[in-house]
Design an enzyme around this catalytic site. Structure first.
Site, PDB file in Angstrom:
ATOM      1  N   GLU A  69      44.073 -81.376  -6.373  1.00  0.00           N
ATOM      2  CA  GLU A  69      43.682 -82.201  -5.224  1.00  0.00           C
ATOM      3  C   GLU A  69      42.501 -83.101  -5.542  1.00  0.00           C
ATOM      4  O   GLU A  69      42.415 -84.226  -5.039  1.00  0.00           O
ATOM      5  CB  GLU A  69      43.331 -81.304  -4.037  1.00  0.00           C
ATOM      6  CG  GLU A  69      42.890 -82.121  -2.819  1.00  0.00           C
ATOM      7  CD  GLU A  69      42.726 -81.324  -1.540  1.00  0.00           C
ATOM      8  OE1 GLU A  69      42.653 -80.080  -1.624  1.00  0.00           O
ATOM      9  OE2 GLU A  69      42.693 -81.943  -0.464  1.00  0.00           O
ATOM     10  N   ASP A  85      45.247 -76.434  -5.528  1.00  0.00           N
ATOM     11  CA  ASP A  85      44.279 -76.776  -4.477  1.00  0.00           C
ATOM     12  C   ASP A  85      43.085 -75.861  -4.683  1.00  0.00           C
ATOM     13  O   ASP A  85      43.165 -74.666  -4.417  1.00  0.00           O
ATOM     14  CB  ASP A  85      44.898 -76.587  -3.079  1.00  0.00           C
ATOM     15  CG  ASP A  85      44.056 -77.266  -1.999  1.00  0.00           C
ATOM     16  OD1 ASP A  85      44.608 -77.587  -0.934  1.00  0.00           O
ATOM     17  OD2 ASP A  85      42.836 -77.461  -2.238  1.00  0.00           O
ATOM     18  N   ILE A  87      40.211 -75.540  -3.136  1.00  0.00           N
ATOM     19  CA  ILE A  87      39.828 -74.910  -1.870  1.00  0.00           C
ATOM     20  C   ILE A  87      40.742 -75.513  -0.802  1.00  0.00           C
ATOM     21  O   ILE A  87      40.595 -76.681  -0.433  1.00  0.00           O
ATOM     22  CB  ILE A  87      38.353 -75.149  -1.477  1.00  0.00           C
ATOM     23  CG1 ILE A  87      37.378 -74.598  -2.518  1.00  0.00           C
ATOM     24  CG2 ILE A  87      38.077 -74.498  -0.101  1.00  0.00           C
ATOM     25  CD1 ILE A  87      35.905 -74.827  -2.195  1.00  0.00           C
ATOM     26  N   ASP A  88      41.701 -74.728  -0.328  1.00  0.00           N
ATOM     27  CA  ASP A  88      42.556 -75.203   0.769  1.00  0.00           C
ATOM     28  C   ASP A  88      41.923 -74.696   2.066  1.00  0.00           C
ATOM     29  O   ASP A  88      41.780 -73.496   2.270  1.00  0.00           O
ATOM     30  CB  ASP A  88      43.965 -74.657   0.616  1.00  0.00           C
ATOM     31  CG  ASP A  88      44.857 -75.188   1.710  1.00  0.00           C
ATOM     32  OD1 ASP A  88      45.104 -76.403   1.729  1.00  0.00           O
ATOM     33  OD2 ASP A  88      45.262 -74.397   2.590  1.00  0.00           O
ATOM     34  N   THR A  90      39.147 -76.884   3.312  1.00  0.00           N
ATOM     35  CA  THR A  90      37.802 -77.341   2.952  1.00  0.00           C
ATOM     36  C   THR A  90      36.883 -77.458   4.157  1.00  0.00           C
ATOM     37  O   THR A  90      35.698 -77.096   4.095  1.00  0.00           O
ATOM     38  CB  THR A  90      37.867 -78.693   2.222  1.00  0.00           C
ATOM     39  OG1 THR A  90      38.535 -78.515   0.967  1.00  0.00           O
ATOM     40  CG2 THR A  90      36.494 -79.260   1.961  1.00  0.00           C
ATOM     41  N   ASP A 216      48.827 -78.348  -1.234  1.00  0.00           N
ATOM     42  CA  ASP A 216      48.656 -77.527  -0.031  1.00  0.00           C
ATOM     43  C   ASP A 216      49.767 -76.485   0.090  1.00  0.00           C
ATOM     44  O   ASP A 216      49.565 -75.408   0.638  1.00  0.00           O
ATOM     45  CB  ASP A 216      48.714 -78.410   1.228  1.00  0.00           C
ATOM     46  CG  ASP A 216      47.547 -79.380   1.351  1.00  0.00           C
ATOM     47  OD1 ASP A 216      47.793 -80.562   1.669  1.00  0.00           O
ATOM     48  OD2 ASP A 216      46.399 -78.951   1.127  1.00  0.00           O
TER      49      ASP A 216
HETATM   50  C1  LIP Z   1      43.986 -78.833   4.666  1.00  0.00           C
HETATM   51  C2  LIP Z   1      45.246 -78.098   5.044  1.00  0.00           C
HETATM   52  C3  LIP Z   1      45.339 -77.972   6.555  1.00  0.00           C
HETATM   53  C4  LIP Z   1      45.426 -79.341   7.147  1.00  0.00           C
HETATM   54  C5  LIP Z   1      44.176 -80.096   6.788  1.00  0.00           C
HETATM   55  C6  LIP Z   1      43.978 -80.189   5.282  1.00  0.00           C
HETATM   56  P1  LIP Z   1      42.492 -79.193   2.493  1.00  0.00           P
HETATM   57  O1  LIP Z   1      43.907 -78.920   3.261  1.00  0.00           O
HETATM   58  O2  LIP Z   1      45.250 -76.835   4.453  1.00  0.00           O
HETATM   59  O3  LIP Z   1      46.477 -77.245   6.960  1.00  0.00           O
HETATM   60  O4  LIP Z   1      45.598 -79.259   8.523  1.00  0.00           O
HETATM   61  O5  LIP Z   1      44.267 -81.387   7.338  1.00  0.00           O
HETATM   62  O6  LIP Z   1      45.017 -80.955   4.723  1.00  0.00           O
HETATM   63  O7  LIP Z   1      42.228 -80.653   2.680  1.00  0.00           O
HETATM   64  O8  LIP Z   1      41.465 -78.365   3.130  1.00  0.00           O
HETATM   65  O9  LIP Z   1      42.753 -78.836   1.052  1.00  0.00           O
END
Ligand code: LIP
Length: 263
Positions: A69, A85, A87-88, A90, A216
């Site tokens: 990412e 990813d 940190i998913d 964030t 994601d």
């Molecule tokens: C997030 C996703 C989440 C989505 C956020 C964002 P990130 O990923 O896990 O479901 O609603 O908009 O995309 O940006 O934290 O890696």
């Protein structure tokens, strides 16, 4: 080979999760930059986590490709590509909301064959190998995932998320306003990877979100399908336009509801 890829993803994922947990300062984390919109945050720890994952994996497998990412993509020559990813969730990480994960998937010739997701605060792990199943691992050990039978449509607990850009969020909110009276409730907890894994464990009944990138959903998507769930896009495979997840017993009815609500 897939088992070896999962072993590497697991080892590096745990190390990265330990790094993120250890380096997170108290309180709110500074946002280093924004991306697709002023609220699409990235922190220096996101970047450092991805660098750690990239270095560990490519040191051992230098001919592999890497798509993360936060960094530049690397084309490989081995046929194996890592989709990461760091940190998913964030925004949750920035606000110290304990719902964020490290997600690492390995694709072979374009098909995800192994996936690993680790919930950083809880250390709960989600893993899958194509054709061999998926598992949730916690302090009590490893538990094979088989998605439970779903309730009727009107009793579905729906996991979802909203896009960073105002135009798409407006459309999503309008669609969700149409869906909400027709289901039990929604949960928007801020990590797509963890939410898709939640459906595999029966903590959510179904999922829908627009705007997800491959990192994601790559690892969690395999966890879900190996638990017997159906993943779909609006018309065809899951993609950035839409990701839906549901048990096969309700998938046709639920996917029709998603389309009818205008997602
Ligand atoms: C997030 C996703 C989440 C989505 C956020 C964002 P990130 O990923 O896990 O479901 O609603 O908009 O995309 O940006 O934290 O890696």
């Amino acid at each position: 080979m897939s088992a070896n890829l999962l072993a590497l993803a697991s080892d590096v994922g745990r190390e990265s999760a330990d790094f993120v947990r250890r380096t997170r300062p108290a309180g709110r984390v500074d946002v280093a930059a924004t991306k697709s919109s002023p609220t699409d945050a990235v922190t220096e720890i996101d970047r450092a986590s991805e660098q750690l994952i990239r270095e560990r994996i490519l040191d051992l497998r230098p001919d592999d490709g890497f798509v993360g990412e936060e960094g530049r993509d690397i084309l490989g020559t081995s046929g194996v590509e890592w989709i990461v990813d760091p940190i998913d969730g964030t925004v949750n990480f920035v606000y110290d909301i304990p719902c964020y994960a490290v997600s690492i998937a390995a694709a072979v010739d374009g098909t995800v064959e192994a996936g690993f997701v680790i919930d950083v605060p809880s250390r709960e792990e989600w893993s899958a190998v194509r054709g061999e199943g998926s598992w949730r691992t916690d302090g009590d050990g490893q538990h094979r995932l088989t998605a439970p039978d779903p309730p009727v449509l009107g009793h579905l607990l729906v996991g979802t998320g909203f896009h960073y850009t105002r135009e798409i969020r407006t459309k999503q909110a309008e669609a969700m306003a149409r869906m909400l009276p027709q289901v039990r409730d929604i949960r928007r907890t801020g990590s797509a990877a963890l939410n898709i894994c939640d459906v595999a464990a029966g903590r959510l009944d179904v999922y829908v979100e627009q705007g997800l990138m491959p990192w994601d959903r790559a690892a969690a998507g395999l966890v879900a399908t190996e638990a017997g769930l159906v993943l779909s896009g609006l018309d065809g495979e899951p993609d950035e336009r839409l990701v839906m997840a549901a048990h096969p017993a309700i998938s046709e009815e639920y996917f029709a509801l998603v389309r009818a609500c205008g997602f």
